[in-house]
Design a protein around this motif. Structure first.
Motif, PDB file in Angstrom:
ATOM      1  N   LYS A  71       0.845  -1.192   0.000  1.00  0.00           N
ATOM      2  CA  LYS A  71       0.000   0.000   0.000  1.00  0.00           C
ATOM      3  C   LYS A  71       0.881   1.243   0.000  1.00  0.00           C
ATOM      4  O   LYS A  71       1.900   1.288   0.682  1.00  0.00           O
ATOM      5  CB  LYS A  71      -0.890   0.022   1.230  1.00  0.00           C
ATOM      6  CG  LYS A  71      -2.079  -0.911   1.133  1.00  0.00           C
ATOM      7  CD  LYS A  71      -3.088  -0.573   2.197  1.00  0.00           C
ATOM      8  CE  LYS A  71      -4.446  -1.160   1.945  1.00  0.00           C
ATOM      9  NZ  LYS A  71      -4.555  -2.547   1.888  1.00  0.00           N
ATOM     10  N   SER A  72       0.506   2.235  -0.780  1.00  0.00           N
ATOM     11  CA  SER A  72       1.222   3.501  -0.730  1.00  0.00           C
ATOM     12  C   SER A  72       0.256   4.565  -0.215  1.00  0.00           C
ATOM     13  O   SER A  72      -0.818   4.770  -0.787  1.00  0.00           O
ATOM     14  CB  SER A  72       1.767   3.881  -2.106  1.00  0.00           C
ATOM     15  OG  SER A  72       0.716   4.029  -3.021  1.00  0.00           O
ATOM     16  N   TRP A  73       0.635   5.205   0.878  1.00  0.00           N
ATOM     17  CA  TRP A  73      -0.217   6.173   1.552  1.00  0.00           C
ATOM     18  C   TRP A  73       0.117   7.589   1.111  1.00  0.00           C
ATOM     19  O   TRP A  73       1.263   7.915   0.848  1.00  0.00           O
ATOM     20  CB  TRP A  73      -0.016   6.094   3.065  1.00  0.00           C
ATOM     21  CG  TRP A  73      -0.292   4.757   3.659  1.00  0.00           C
ATOM     22  CD1 TRP A  73       0.618   3.780   3.941  1.00  0.00           C
ATOM     23  CD2 TRP A  73      -1.554   4.230   4.049  1.00  0.00           C
ATOM     24  NE1 TRP A  73       0.009   2.679   4.472  1.00  0.00           N
ATOM     25  CE2 TRP A  73      -1.344   2.936   4.564  1.00  0.00           C
ATOM     26  CE3 TRP A  73      -2.847   4.723   4.020  1.00  0.00           C
ATOM     27  CZ2 TRP A  73      -2.362   2.140   5.036  1.00  0.00           C
ATOM     28  CZ3 TRP A  73      -3.867   3.921   4.500  1.00  0.00           C
ATOM     29  CH2 TRP A  73      -3.630   2.646   4.989  1.00  0.00           C
ATOM     30  N   ALA A  74      -0.900   8.416   1.070  1.00  0.00           N
ATOM     31  CA  ALA A  74      -0.680   9.858   0.951  1.00  0.00           C
ATOM     32  C   ALA A  74      -0.505  10.348   2.385  1.00  0.00           C
ATOM     33  O   ALA A  74      -1.353  10.106   3.236  1.00  0.00           O
ATOM     34  CB  ALA A  74      -1.883  10.524   0.305  1.00  0.00           C
ATOM     35  N   VAL A  75       0.621  10.989   2.665  1.00  0.00           N
ATOM     36  CA  VAL A  75       0.956  11.355   4.048  1.00  0.00           C
ATOM     37  C   VAL A  75       0.625  12.819   4.308  1.00  0.00           C
ATOM     38  O   VAL A  75       0.923  13.689   3.493  1.00  0.00           O
ATOM     39  CB  VAL A  75       2.452  11.077   4.322  1.00  0.00           C
ATOM     40  CG1 VAL A  75       2.838  11.504   5.714  1.00  0.00           C
ATOM     41  CG2 VAL A  75       2.749   9.612   4.134  1.00  0.00           C
ATOM     42  N   VAL A  76      -0.009  13.082   5.460  1.00  0.00           N
ATOM     43  CA  VAL A  76      -0.331  14.452   5.877  1.00  0.00           C
ATOM     44  C   VAL A  76       0.144  14.631   7.298  1.00  0.00           C
ATOM     45  O   VAL A  76      -0.048  13.760   8.148  1.00  0.00           O
ATOM     46  CB  VAL A  76      -1.859  14.689   5.826  1.00  0.00           C
ATOM     47  CG1 VAL A  76      -2.188  16.083   6.307  1.00  0.00           C
ATOM     48  CG2 VAL A  76      -2.381  14.493   4.443  1.00  0.00           C
ATOM     49  N   ASN A  77       0.783  15.761   7.576  1.00  0.00           N
ATOM     50  CA  ASN A  77       1.219  16.065   8.935  1.00  0.00           C
ATOM     51  C   ASN A  77       0.195  16.952   9.624  1.00  0.00           C
ATOM     52  O   ASN A  77      -0.495  17.747   8.983  1.00  0.00           O
ATOM     53  CB  ASN A  77       2.584  16.766   8.909  1.00  0.00           C
ATOM     54  CG  ASN A  77       3.678  15.815   8.485  1.00  0.00           C
ATOM     55  OD1 ASN A  77       3.780  14.700   8.987  1.00  0.00           O
ATOM     56  ND2 ASN A  77       4.502  16.237   7.545  1.00  0.00           N
ATOM     57  N   LEU A  78       0.114  16.824  10.961  1.00  0.00           N
ATOM     58  CA  LEU A  78      -0.840  17.618  11.722  1.00  0.00           C
ATOM     59  C   LEU A  78      -0.594  19.111  11.571  1.00  0.00           C
ATOM     60  O   LEU A  78      -1.524  19.902  11.507  1.00  0.00           O
ATOM     61  CB  LEU A  78      -0.764  17.237  13.213  1.00  0.00           C
ATOM     62  CG  LEU A  78      -1.426  15.918  13.599  1.00  0.00           C
ATOM     63  CD1 LEU A  78      -1.203  15.634  15.065  1.00  0.00           C
ATOM     64  CD2 LEU A  78      -2.914  15.938  13.283  1.00  0.00           C
ATOM     65  N   GLY A  79       0.690  19.503  11.483  1.00  0.00           N
ATOM     66  CA  GLY A  79       1.032  20.912  11.320  1.00  0.00           C
ATOM     67  C   GLY A  79       0.455  21.483  10.036  1.00  0.00           C
ATOM     68  O   GLY A  79      -0.007  22.630  10.000  1.00  0.00           O
ATOM     69  N   ALA A  80       0.452  20.686   8.966  1.00  0.00           N
ATOM     70  CA  ALA A  80      -0.094  21.133   7.680  1.00  0.00           C
ATOM     71  C   ALA A  80      -1.611  21.307   7.772  1.00  0.00           C
ATOM     72  O   ALA A  80      -2.166  22.268   7.230  1.00  0.00           O
ATOM     73  CB  ALA A  80       0.251  20.130   6.585  1.00  0.00           C
ATOM     74  N   ILE A  81      -2.278  20.394   8.473  1.00  0.00           N
ATOM     75  CA  ILE A  81      -3.734  20.507   8.660  1.00  0.00           C
ATOM     76  C   ILE A  81      -4.048  21.780   9.439  1.00  0.00           C
ATOM     77  O   ILE A  81      -4.954  22.535   9.088  1.00  0.00           O
ATOM     78  CB  ILE A  81      -4.292  19.256   9.370  1.00  0.00           C
ATOM     79  CG1 ILE A  81      -4.133  18.022   8.480  1.00  0.00           C
ATOM     80  CG2 ILE A  81      -5.755  19.448   9.741  1.00  0.00           C
ATOM     81  CD1 ILE A  81      -4.481  16.703   9.131  1.00  0.00           C
ATOM     82  N   ARG A 109      -3.761  13.449  -4.230  1.00  0.00           N
ATOM     83  CA  ARG A 109      -4.677  12.332  -4.463  1.00  0.00           C
ATOM     84  C   ARG A 109      -4.583  11.358  -3.291  1.00  0.00           C
ATOM     85  O   ARG A 109      -3.589  11.313  -2.577  1.00  0.00           O
ATOM     86  CB  ARG A 109      -4.377  11.639  -5.790  1.00  0.00           C
ATOM     87  CG  ARG A 109      -2.984  11.127  -5.947  1.00  0.00           C
ATOM     88  CD  ARG A 109      -2.736  10.549  -7.330  1.00  0.00           C
ATOM     89  NE  ARG A 109      -2.672  11.556  -8.363  1.00  0.00           N
ATOM     90  CZ  ARG A 109      -1.564  12.191  -8.723  1.00  0.00           C
ATOM     91  NH1 ARG A 109      -0.428  11.939  -8.121  1.00  0.00           N
ATOM     92  NH2 ARG A 109      -1.579  13.086  -9.674  1.00  0.00           N
ATOM     93  N   LYS A 110      -5.615  10.534  -3.130  1.00  0.00           N
ATOM     94  CA  LYS A 110      -5.699   9.649  -1.963  1.00  0.00           C
ATOM     95  C   LYS A 110      -4.744   8.473  -2.001  1.00  0.00           C
ATOM     96  O   LYS A 110      -4.367   7.963  -0.958  1.00  0.00           O
ATOM     97  CB  LYS A 110      -7.118   9.100  -1.850  1.00  0.00           C
ATOM     98  CG  LYS A 110      -8.151  10.111  -1.456  1.00  0.00           C
ATOM     99  CD  LYS A 110      -9.464   9.395  -1.243  1.00  0.00           C
ATOM    100  CE  LYS A 110     -10.624  10.308  -1.507  1.00  0.00           C
ATOM    101  NZ  LYS A 110     -11.898   9.628  -1.417  1.00  0.00           N
ATOM    102  N   LEU A 111      -4.375   8.002  -3.186  1.00  0.00           N
ATOM    103  CA  LEU A 111      -3.593   6.772  -3.353  1.00  0.00           C
ATOM    104  C   LEU A 111      -4.349   5.620  -2.695  1.00  0.00           C
ATOM    105  O   LEU A 111      -5.524   5.434  -2.976  1.00  0.00           O
ATOM    106  CB  LEU A 111      -2.175   6.943  -2.786  1.00  0.00           C
ATOM    107  CG  LEU A 111      -1.328   8.054  -3.399  1.00  0.00           C
ATOM    108  CD1 LEU A 111      -0.005   8.199  -2.665  1.00  0.00           C
ATOM    109  CD2 LEU A 111      -1.061   7.804  -4.871  1.00  0.00           C
ATOM    110  N   ASP A 112      -3.722   4.861  -1.781  1.00  0.00           N
ATOM    111  CA  ASP A 112      -4.427   3.764  -1.100  1.00  0.00           C
ATOM    112  C   ASP A 112      -5.062   4.228   0.197  1.00  0.00           C
ATOM    113  O   ASP A 112      -5.529   3.424   0.991  1.00  0.00           O
ATOM    114  CB  ASP A 112      -3.449   2.614  -0.809  1.00  0.00           C
ATOM    115  CG  ASP A 112      -3.071   1.865  -2.068  1.00  0.00           C
ATOM    116  OD1 ASP A 112      -3.932   1.720  -2.945  1.00  0.00           O
ATOM    117  OD2 ASP A 112      -1.913   1.433  -2.184  1.00  0.00           O
ATOM    118  N   GLY A 113      -5.055   5.504   0.438  1.00  0.00           N
ATOM    119  CA  GLY A 113      -5.617   6.078   1.657  1.00  0.00           C
ATOM    120  C   GLY A 113      -4.706   7.172   2.175  1.00  0.00           C
ATOM    121  O   GLY A 113      -3.564   7.312   1.730  1.00  0.00           O
ATOM    122  N   ILE A 114      -5.221   7.967   3.104  1.00  0.00           N
ATOM    123  CA  ILE A 114      -4.442   9.069   3.674  1.00  0.00           C
ATOM    124  C   ILE A 114      -4.059   8.706   5.099  1.00  0.00           C
ATOM    125  O   ILE A 114      -4.889   8.242   5.880  1.00  0.00           O
ATOM    126  CB  ILE A 114      -5.247  10.383   3.628  1.00  0.00           C
ATOM    127  CG1 ILE A 114      -5.492  10.779   2.175  1.00  0.00           C
ATOM    128  CG2 ILE A 114      -4.513  11.486   4.370  1.00  0.00           C
ATOM    129  CD1 ILE A 114      -6.356  11.993   1.972  1.00  0.00           C
TER     130      ILE A 114
END
Length: 159
Positions: A71-81, A109-114
């Motif tokens: 699985k390849s995840w789209a990564v998001v950091n809390l600081g960015a949110i 894009r979501k890829l396999d999930g965020i």
């Protein structure tokens, strides 16, 4: 200023080295390729060739494995949110799911999930619903008074 007075900034363009244009050019006759031999001729590639000896890349053993269903995840950091909430691109009062993160432009894009990671700080109370999250991210959101739920990613119908 007239058209004949226009010129480029000094040093902005460099003249191309013209090889094989006579002995006075300094790169005439053999054009810097020396005399005879495979390297002096055109259309010859000898990248890993070792004169008939078994090349290094074939002497060494193969290592590793590539998982076919990884699985390849789209990564998001809390600081960015947190930055996007401050900028008004994401509404903190409403539930923040994967679609909201994509439409806001935080994730392409979501890829396999965020997957949410804990880099950065979040002060707002938010309700996040994503495919995955690190333990530290869950703790940080709950410490700020919010909730972070992880749901299994839904496979897109027509992607």
């Amino acid at each position: 200023m007239k058209l004949n007075e226009l010129h480029d900034n000094p040093g902005s363009s460099k003249t191309k080295k013209r090889v094989a244009r006579g002995p006075g050019s300094g790169k005439g006759k053999t054009a810097g390729r020396g005399i005879k031999g495979q390297k002096s001729r055109s259309g010859v590639s000898i990248n890993a060739y070792e004169g008939g000896q078994m090349p290094l890349y074939r002497r060494l053993p193969k290592r590793g494995f590539t998982k076919p269903n990884r699985k390849s995840w789209a990564v998001v950091n809390l600081g960015a949110i947190a930055k996007f909430i401050e900028a008004g691109k994401i509404d903190a009062k409403a539930e923040i799911n994967e679609d909201v993160l994509v439409t806001s432009g935080l994730v392409r894009r979501k890829l396999d999930g965020i997957r949410v990671l804990a880099k950065g700080e979040i002060a707002q109370k938010v309700a996040l619903v994503v495919s995955g999250a690190s333990k530290a991210a869950v703790e940080a959101v709950e410490k700020a008074g919010g909730t972070l739920k992880t749901a299994e990613p839904v496979a897109a119908a027509a992607e």
